[in-house]
Design a protein around this motif. Sequence first.
Motif, PDB file in Angstrom:
ATOM      1  N   MET A 250     -43.333  21.823-126.520  1.00 44.29           N
ATOM      2  CA  MET A 250     -42.517  21.183-127.551  1.00 44.29           C
ATOM      3  C   MET A 250     -41.215  20.685-126.926  1.00 44.29           C
ATOM      4  SD  MET A 250     -41.375  22.724-131.244  1.00 44.29           S
ATOM      5  CE  MET A 250     -43.070  22.694-131.854  1.00 44.29           C
ATOM      6  N   ASP A 251     -40.902  19.412-127.105  1.00 42.02           N
ATOM      7  CA  ASP A 251     -39.732  18.798-126.473  1.00 42.02           C
ATOM      8  C   ASP A 251     -38.454  19.076-127.252  1.00 42.02           C
ATOM      9  OD1 ASP A 251     -41.553  17.800-124.751  1.00 42.02           O
ATOM     10  OD2 ASP A 251     -41.171  15.690-125.144  1.00 42.02           O
ATOM     11  N   VAL A 252     -37.352  19.170-126.506  1.00 40.21           N
ATOM     12  CA  VAL A 252     -36.006  19.164-127.085  1.00 40.21           C
ATOM     13  C   VAL A 252     -35.351  17.868-126.623  1.00 40.21           C
ATOM     14  CG1 VAL A 252     -33.742  20.268-127.145  1.00 40.21           C
ATOM     15  CG2 VAL A 252     -35.812  21.671-127.051  1.00 40.21           C
ATOM     16  N   VAL A 253     -34.899  17.051-127.584  1.00 45.86           N
ATOM     17  CA  VAL A 253     -34.275  15.762-127.268  1.00 45.86           C
ATOM     18  C   VAL A 253     -32.851  15.761-127.804  1.00 45.86           C
ATOM     19  CG1 VAL A 253     -34.409  13.265-127.521  1.00 45.86           C
ATOM     20  CG2 VAL A 253     -36.520  14.612-127.386  1.00 45.86           C
ATOM     21  N   VAL A 254     -31.894  15.615-126.910  1.00 46.24           N
ATOM     22  CA  VAL A 254     -30.473  15.555-127.269  1.00 46.24           C
ATOM     23  C   VAL A 254     -30.024  14.106-127.136  1.00 46.24           C
ATOM     24  CG1 VAL A 254     -28.156  16.315-126.631  1.00 46.24           C
ATOM     25  CG2 VAL A 254     -30.076  17.922-126.511  1.00 46.24           C
TER      26      VAL A 254
ATOM     27  N   PHE B 295     -30.072  14.160-123.162  1.00 44.00           N
ATOM     28  CA  PHE B 295     -31.082  14.603-122.212  1.00 44.00           C
ATOM     29  C   PHE B 295     -32.314  15.072-122.975  1.00 44.00           C
ATOM     30  CE2 PHE B 295     -28.431  18.320-123.091  1.00 44.00           C
ATOM     31  CZ  PHE B 295     -29.345  19.342-123.278  1.00 44.00           C
ATOM     32  N   ARG B 296     -33.408  15.267-122.241  1.00 43.17           N
ATOM     33  CA  ARG B 296     -34.675  15.721-122.824  1.00 43.17           C
ATOM     34  C   ARG B 296     -35.233  16.855-121.963  1.00 43.17           C
ATOM     35  NH1 ARG B 296     -39.282  13.346-125.651  1.00 43.17           N
ATOM     36  NH2 ARG B 296     -38.030  11.460-125.967  1.00 43.17           N
ATOM     37  N   VAL B 297     -35.805  17.858-122.621  1.00 45.77           N
ATOM     38  CA  VAL B 297     -36.485  18.958-121.924  1.00 45.77           C
ATOM     39  C   VAL B 297     -37.882  19.076-122.523  1.00 45.77           C
ATOM     40  CG1 VAL B 297     -36.281  21.315-121.088  1.00 45.77           C
ATOM     41  CG2 VAL B 297     -34.251  20.138-121.950  1.00 45.77           C
ATOM     42  N   GLY B 298     -38.910  19.145-121.665  1.00 44.73           N
ATOM     43  CA  GLY B 298     -40.290  19.176-122.132  1.00 44.73           C
ATOM     44  C   GLY B 298     -40.925  20.546-122.054  1.00 44.73           C
ATOM     45  N   LYS B 299     -42.050  20.699-122.717  1.00 45.48           N
ATOM     46  CA  LYS B 299     -42.796  21.953-122.712  1.00 45.48           C
ATOM     47  C   LYS B 299     -43.217  22.297-121.285  1.00 45.48           C
ATOM     48  CE  LYS B 299     -46.787  24.310-124.706  1.00 45.48           C
ATOM     49  NZ  LYS B 299     -47.930  24.251-125.645  1.00 45.48           N
ATOM     50  N   GLY B 300     -43.128  23.585-120.946  1.00 49.15           N
ATOM     51  CA  GLY B 300     -43.487  24.036-119.609  1.00 49.15           C
ATOM     52  C   GLY B 300     -42.430  23.750-118.570  1.00 49.15           C
ATOM     53  N   GLU B 301     -41.229  23.337-119.004  1.00 43.77           N
ATOM     54  CA  GLU B 301     -40.130  23.020-118.088  1.00 43.77           C
ATOM     55  C   GLU B 301     -39.004  24.032-118.273  1.00 43.77           C
ATOM     56  OE1 GLU B 301     -37.514  19.124-116.733  1.00 43.77           O
ATOM     57  OE2 GLU B 301     -38.302  19.199-118.761  1.00 43.77           O
ATOM     58  N   ILE B 302     -38.457  24.509-117.153  1.00 40.28           N
ATOM     59  CA  ILE B 302     -37.278  25.379-117.186  1.00 40.28           C
ATOM     60  C   ILE B 302     -36.089  24.551-116.706  1.00 40.28           C
ATOM     61  CG2 ILE B 302     -36.213  27.500-116.375  1.00 40.28           C
ATOM     62  CD1 ILE B 302     -38.985  28.604-115.796  1.00 40.28           C
ATOM     63  N   LEU B 303     -35.156  24.290-117.607  1.00 37.12           N
ATOM     64  CA  LEU B 303     -33.977  23.491-117.289  1.00 37.12           C
ATOM     65  C   LEU B 303     -32.803  24.411-117.002  1.00 37.12           C
ATOM     66  CD1 LEU B 303     -32.529  20.666-117.226  1.00 37.12           C
ATOM     67  CD2 LEU B 303     -31.854  21.164-119.592  1.00 37.12           C
ATOM     68  N   GLY B 304     -32.216  24.275-115.818  1.00 39.00           N
ATOM     69  CA  GLY B 304     -30.987  24.983-115.487  1.00 39.00           C
ATOM     70  C   GLY B 304     -29.801  24.169-115.960  1.00 39.00           C
TER      71      GLY B 304
ATOM     72  N   LYS C 111     -43.889  29.046-118.161  1.00 42.08           N
ATOM     73  CA  LYS C 111     -45.184  28.402-117.972  1.00 42.08           C
ATOM     74  C   LYS C 111     -45.754  27.863-119.281  1.00 42.08           C
ATOM     75  CE  LYS C 111     -46.462  31.241-113.966  1.00 42.08           C
ATOM     76  NZ  LYS C 111     -47.391  32.287-113.460  1.00 42.08           N
ATOM     77  N   GLU C 112     -45.357  28.486-120.390  1.00 43.34           N
ATOM     78  CA  GLU C 112     -45.926  28.106-121.681  1.00 43.34           C
ATOM     79  C   GLU C 112     -44.902  27.568-122.670  1.00 43.34           C
ATOM     80  OE1 GLU C 112     -47.878  31.557-123.136  1.00 43.34           O
ATOM     81  OE2 GLU C 112     -49.496  31.493-121.656  1.00 43.34           O
ATOM     82  N   LYS C 113     -43.636  27.767-122.383  1.00 46.79           N
ATOM     83  CA  LYS C 113     -42.606  27.402-123.349  1.00 46.79           C
ATOM     84  C   LYS C 113     -41.569  26.473-122.724  1.00 46.79           C
ATOM     85  CE  LYS C 113     -43.196  31.862-125.686  1.00 46.79           C
ATOM     86  NZ  LYS C 113     -43.990  31.300-126.785  1.00 46.79           N
ATOM     87  N   THR C 114     -40.728  25.892-123.554  1.00 50.08           N
ATOM     88  CA  THR C 114     -39.593  25.106-123.089  1.00 50.08           C
ATOM     89  C   THR C 114     -38.406  26.041-122.950  1.00 50.08           C
ATOM     90  OG1 THR C 114     -40.431  23.212-124.335  1.00 50.08           O
ATOM     91  CG2 THR C 114     -38.151  23.105-123.586  1.00 50.08           C
ATOM     92  N   VAL C 115     -37.808  26.091-121.759  1.00 46.41           N
ATOM     93  CA  VAL C 115     -36.723  27.042-121.500  1.00 46.41           C
ATOM     94  C   VAL C 115     -35.476  26.282-121.044  1.00 46.41           C
ATOM     95  CG1 VAL C 115     -35.952  29.028-120.156  1.00 46.41           C
ATOM     96  CG2 VAL C 115     -38.349  28.857-120.860  1.00 46.41           C
TER      97      VAL C 115
END
Length: 306
Positions: free
Chosen positions: A1-5, A23-32, A181-185
Amino acid sequence: MDVVVENLSKSFDSQKAIDSISFRVGKGEILGFLGPNGAGKTTTMKIITCFLFPDQGEVFVDKYSIRKHPYKIKQLIGYLPEHNPLYEDMNIIDFLIFVAKIHNIPRYKIMARVLDMLRLCGLENEKHKTINQLSKGYKQRVGLAQALIHDPEIVILDEPTTGLDPNQIIEIRELIKMIGKEKTVILSSHILAQVEATCDRVLIINKGKIVADGTSAELRKSNTNKMLNIKISGGDTDIIYENLNHLDNIEQIDITGEGKFKLQTSLNYEIEKDIFQLCASKQWYIKEMTPIEKHLEDIFRQVTQN
């Protein structure tokens, strides 16, 4: 599930905490999510989790808007704030049952979810202790368990390893990688080595604006300077320093020892030829000239010092 700012801004009185960031963060991605103190990290996280309302801009979690669907978004997000809020007079199991009820987990599923969290977060041997008996590391594990107990699609962690010892940091880092691996972090931390080892992508914010965004490798490649360790013999260190400092395209040079220097220059300029010609003309000897591998800390300092 994406987070779009999208074009997010927030001010506190005359102080602009974040200034039109996207910015955008996608499922299975760990954003620092990095930045100096006061850069706007926590404000951004609180807006995404619907604890704060922005002055301008929008955040979408999947198809849901923070302006129109804050209650739904809160159901989709697991949040561990920097100051881990726990009821310390409760034992771990009772606390997790309490949190599960808050999230409206069906009664018949609650105990199974609690046991899953105890196992996932390494709390099985501590499960009957009251929270105030736990070490800082185990309290962070309880905080992670409460953030995950409702199986959220999005996990937001603000300084999750604050106050932990090196062994605890590694354990929490491995847990975050497994979750990612399974979630948007989205993960905020001041421990840059941890971010580099844990995150798929790094976003750096400074004074409310995004100043860098990409993988660690991409940020190193896009960096506009290079650094060298140099050792020169046959002359006085101070005199060698003065001569090196007068070469073209020298951005910074530091003395690191007798005849040893750390030098920073333009990435596309071949300073090595100039150093060789200088040493040949002075009858100095180059003992070492090696590139310094850039780390996230170098990139962070470069983009946040202004």
